[in-house]
Motif scaffolding. Structure first.
Motif, mmCIF file in Angstrom:
data_model
loop_
_atom_site.group_PDB
_atom_site.id
_atom_site.type_symbol
_atom_site.label_atom_id
_atom_site.label_comp_id
_atom_site.label_asym_id
_atom_site.label_seq_id
_atom_site.Cartn_x
_atom_site.Cartn_y
_atom_site.Cartn_z
ATOM 1 N N ALA A 32 31.937 2.758 4.200
ATOM 2 C CA ALA A 32 32.615 3.944 4.027
ATOM 3 C C ALA A 32 34.276 3.132 4.017
ATOM 4 O O ALA A 32 34.833 4.117 3.036
ATOM 5 N N LEU A 33 34.731 2.301 4.557
ATOM 6 C CA LEU A 33 36.093 1.827 3.995
ATOM 7 C C LEU A 33 36.162 1.382 2.503
ATOM 8 O O LEU A 33 36.968 1.627 2.002
ATOM 9 N N ILE A 34 34.966 0.628 2.134
ATOM 10 C CA ILE A 34 35.077 0.148 0.811
ATOM 11 C C ILE A 34 35.014 1.402 -0.223
ATOM 12 O O ILE A 34 35.873 1.352 -0.957
ATOM 13 N N GLU A 35 33.959 2.117 0.020
ATOM 14 C CA GLU A 35 34.147 3.686 -0.785
ATOM 15 C C GLU A 35 35.498 4.247 -0.908
ATOM 16 O O GLU A 35 35.999 4.759 -1.939
ATOM 17 N N GLN A 36 36.060 4.365 0.241
ATOM 18 C CA GLN A 36 37.277 5.105 0.332
ATOM 19 C C GLN A 36 38.388 4.515 -0.398
ATOM 20 O O GLN A 36 39.156 4.954 -1.090
ATOM 21 N N HIS A 37 38.665 3.110 -0.168
ATOM 22 C CA HIS A 37 39.787 2.279 -0.698
ATOM 23 C C HIS A 37 39.511 1.977 -2.234
ATOM 24 O O HIS A 37 40.557 1.849 -2.997
ATOM 25 N N LEU A 38 38.199 1.564 -2.284
ATOM 26 C CA LEU A 38 37.993 1.185 -3.939
ATOM 27 C C LEU A 38 37.477 2.209 -4.747
ATOM 28 O O LEU A 38 37.423 1.934 -5.901
ATOM 29 N N LYS A 39 37.294 3.463 -4.249
ATOM 30 C CA LYS A 39 36.727 4.485 -4.871
ATOM 31 C C LYS A 39 35.577 4.259 -5.701
ATOM 32 O O LYS A 39 35.643 4.602 -7.174
ATOM 33 N N SER A 40 34.782 3.403 -5.401
ATOM 34 C CA SER A 40 33.742 2.843 -6.335
ATOM 35 C C SER A 40 32.159 3.338 -5.494
ATOM 36 O O SER A 40 32.034 2.324 -4.348
ATOM 37 N N PRO A 41 31.810 4.352 -5.935
ATOM 38 C CA PRO A 41 30.472 4.591 -5.160
ATOM 39 C C PRO A 41 29.322 3.565 -5.341
ATOM 40 O O PRO A 41 28.227 3.696 -4.637
ATOM 41 N N ASP A 42 29.327 2.885 -6.236
ATOM 42 C CA ASP A 42 28.295 1.953 -6.745
ATOM 43 C C ASP A 42 28.634 0.522 -6.416
ATOM 44 O O ASP A 42 28.194 -0.351 -6.990
ATOM 45 N N ALA A 43 29.634 0.201 -5.649
ATOM 46 C CA ALA A 43 30.031 -1.201 -5.149
ATOM 47 C C ALA A 43 28.616 -1.919 -4.684
ATOM 48 O O ALA A 43 28.116 -1.252 -3.840
ATOM 49 N N LYS A 44 28.576 -3.174 -4.647
ATOM 50 C CA LYS A 44 27.816 -3.974 -4.494
ATOM 51 C C LYS A 44 28.119 -5.233 -3.405
ATOM 52 O O LYS A 44 29.319 -5.880 -3.792
ATOM 53 N N VAL A 45 27.926 -5.093 -1.944
ATOM 54 C CA VAL A 45 28.502 -5.750 -1.113
ATOM 55 C C VAL A 45 27.450 -6.876 -0.687
ATOM 56 O O VAL A 45 26.394 -6.625 -0.479
ATOM 57 N N THR A 46 28.084 -7.927 -0.456
ATOM 58 C CA THR A 46 27.330 -9.012 -0.052
ATOM 59 C C THR A 46 27.923 -10.174 1.104
ATOM 60 O O THR A 46 29.261 -9.868 1.376
ATOM 61 N N SER A 102 31.964 -9.913 0.681
ATOM 62 C CA SER A 102 32.380 -9.886 -0.900
ATOM 63 C C SER A 102 31.804 -8.463 -1.322
ATOM 64 O O SER A 102 30.936 -7.949 -0.927
ATOM 65 N N VAL A 103 32.674 -8.231 -2.239
ATOM 66 C CA VAL A 103 32.272 -6.649 -3.006
ATOM 67 C C VAL A 103 32.265 -6.983 -4.620
ATOM 68 O O VAL A 103 33.228 -7.777 -5.084
ATOM 69 N N ASN A 104 31.476 -6.221 -5.376
ATOM 70 C CA ASN A 104 31.625 -6.283 -6.594
ATOM 71 C C ASN A 104 31.807 -4.918 -6.979
ATOM 72 O O ASN A 104 30.896 -4.194 -6.754
ATOM 73 N N VAL A 105 32.600 -4.192 -7.791
ATOM 74 C CA VAL A 105 32.807 -3.002 -8.230
ATOM 75 C C VAL A 105 32.852 -2.991 -9.651
ATOM 76 O O VAL A 105 33.043 -3.910 -10.432
ATOM 77 N N LYS A 106 32.670 -1.947 -10.390
ATOM 78 C CA LYS A 106 32.748 -1.531 -11.728
ATOM 79 C C LYS A 106 34.157 -1.021 -12.255
ATOM 80 O O LYS A 106 34.780 -0.663 -11.727
ATOM 81 N N ASN A 107 34.273 -1.652 -13.417
ATOM 82 C CA ASN A 107 35.794 -1.177 -14.095
ATOM 83 C C ASN A 107 35.526 0.075 -14.868
ATOM 84 O O ASN A 107 34.391 0.665 -14.741
ATOM 85 N N LYS A 108 36.375 0.352 -15.548
ATOM 86 C CA LYS A 108 36.481 1.620 -16.350
ATOM 87 C C LYS A 108 35.389 1.671 -17.427
ATOM 88 O O LYS A 108 34.993 2.731 -17.747
ATOM 89 N N GLU A 109 34.754 0.446 -17.934
ATOM 90 C CA GLU A 109 33.797 0.413 -18.991
ATOM 91 C C GLU A 109 32.554 0.436 -18.125
ATOM 92 O O GLU A 109 31.452 0.576 -18.904
ATOM 93 N N GLY A 110 32.206 0.574 -16.962
ATOM 94 C CA GLY A 110 31.064 0.538 -15.993
ATOM 95 C C GLY A 110 30.506 -0.772 -16.014
ATOM 96 O O GLY A 110 29.266 -0.917 -15.668
#
Length: 140
Positions: free
Chosen positions: A55-69, A82-90
């Motif tokens: 929930a904190l990752i989604e709230q702070h990074l505004k990335s609903p498709d983040a991958k956490v490891t 660790s977290v991997n998020v998408k940029n503006k290009e997806g």
């Protein structure tokens, strides 16, 4: 009773719609995608802590498709991962470390080089503190 045969072009159009529509719905903007733990390390920190971290990752990074490891608990309230998020290009940008303190529900992602170039930039002290905590507590 007459049986009507579909033309091959009609059949092909129906088939393409059946295949393409579900894929398009998955990629459509506004469709919720969950932040996920990719490697099963959520079991090591427990379900409640995992829900808080995601929930904190989604709230702070505004990335609903983040991958956490690589989630791991350090002491009673600190969780590293660790977290991997998408940029503006997806496109995924690459894994970066993060720290969550469950005692105050704070989240911080380890800054990358450009974020630490100037000690006069906004939020520098906070970013530097997160970097220090991660490197002191989270790395083996």
């Amino acid at each position: 009773m007459a049986v009507r045969r579909l033309r091959s072009s009609s059949f092909l159009a129906v088939l393409l719609c059946a295949v393409a529509l579900p894929s398009a719905l998955l990629l459509a903007p506004g469709i919720a995608v969950a932040v996920t733990v990719e490697d099963g390390t959520d079991k090591a920190i427990g379900a409640e802590s995992t829900r808080t971290v995601l929930a904190l990752i989604e709230q702070h990074l505004k990335s609903p498709d983040a991958k956490v490891t690589v989630l791991r608990r350090i002491g009673p309230s600190l969780i590293c991962g660790s977290v991997n998020v998408k940029n503006k290009e997806g496109l995924y940008t690459g894994e970066r470390g993060f720290v969550v303190d469950l005692s105050d529900n704070s989240f911080g992602r380890v800054p990358d080089g450009p974020e630490l170039l100037s000690s006069r930039s906004a939020g520098f002290d906070t970013k530097e503190r997160i970097r220090q905590i991660y490197f002191e507590k989270c790395l083996d």
